[in-house]
Design an enzyme around this catalytic site. Sequence first.
Site, mmCIF file in Angstrom:
data_model
loop_
_atom_site.group_PDB
_atom_site.id
_atom_site.type_symbol
_atom_site.label_atom_id
_atom_site.label_comp_id
_atom_site.label_asym_id
_atom_site.label_seq_id
_atom_site.Cartn_x
_atom_site.Cartn_y
_atom_site.Cartn_z
ATOM 1 N N HIS A 17 1.021 -1.159 0.000
ATOM 2 C CA HIS A 17 -0.063 -0.049 -0.014
ATOM 3 C C HIS A 17 0.937 1.367 -0.026
ATOM 4 O O HIS A 17 1.837 1.409 0.824
ATOM 5 C CB HIS A 17 -0.837 0.085 1.116
ATOM 6 C CG HIS A 17 -1.525 1.434 1.689
ATOM 7 N ND1 HIS A 17 -2.173 2.049 0.391
ATOM 8 C CD2 HIS A 17 -1.634 2.220 2.554
ATOM 9 C CE1 HIS A 17 -2.767 2.983 0.903
ATOM 10 N NE2 HIS A 17 -2.292 3.298 2.193
ATOM 11 N N TYR A 27 1.021 -4.715 -20.285
ATOM 12 C CA TYR A 27 1.619 -4.773 -19.054
ATOM 13 C C TYR A 27 1.026 -4.477 -18.052
ATOM 14 O O TYR A 27 0.750 -5.036 -16.822
ATOM 15 C CB TYR A 27 3.154 -4.261 -19.014
ATOM 16 C CG TYR A 27 4.277 -5.355 -19.476
ATOM 17 C CD1 TYR A 27 4.621 -6.204 -18.778
ATOM 18 C CD2 TYR A 27 4.297 -5.021 -20.967
ATOM 19 C CE1 TYR A 27 5.380 -7.122 -19.544
ATOM 20 C CE2 TYR A 27 5.324 -6.215 -21.524
ATOM 21 C CZ TYR A 27 5.824 -6.693 -20.679
ATOM 22 O OH TYR A 27 6.680 -7.794 -21.244
#
Length: 228
Positions: free
Chosen positions: A101, A128
């Site tokens: 995070h 990607y």
Amino acid sequence: MTAKSTETSNETRLREDICRFGRSLFERGLTPGSSGNISVRLDGGGWLVTPTNASLGFLDPAKLSRLDEHGHLVSGDAPTKEVPLHTALYDTRGSARAIVHLHSTHSVALSMLPEIDPRAALPAMTAYYLMKCGATALVPYFRPGDPAVADAIKGLAGKYSSVLLANHGPVVAGDTLEAAVFATEELEETAKLYLLLRGMNPRYLSPEQVADLVKVFGVTLPEHGHEH
């Protein structure tokens, strides 16, 4: 080598990996100050997570918080206030072995835009992005550490490995710590591309090109993940 000594050796390596990746993310400006947190599941149960008010650039392997399978502190410094966030993602996404995070600038900016689709915060911009992140969900704003964010994450039913917290930042799960870090970086770069191209009518991947990625690379997309 006994099973116990192997488990200890693996934990030592994971502690070092958390510090190494954390420093890399910090030094490249992807999570300033004491923002952001990282966690990794342990083979023997429980998990490691970065401590509260700790800079990812200056972590000490010995001081990382070790939690049991119920999220209770076993050893180390007090854990990040975002434990409910990590717990909810682990509980709903069985394949997750690590979570990253960050408060990375472009991902936070993206989470604040009015046109963002909560089911797919980004269009199919690059191969990607889809291969690393799949689709990215957007959940509403909760104050940092608010246990209610767990309900929002659980509401996604484990369909997303990549989530944006509105006005806060990305949280990304992976089957390894390296995979979670790389996917978080891919999300940040794709958010940057979106902001650079906003209003310029860019060419996104076609449904046929997305279907090809799904077929060839096994990309998993939630239902309605990239309708736009």
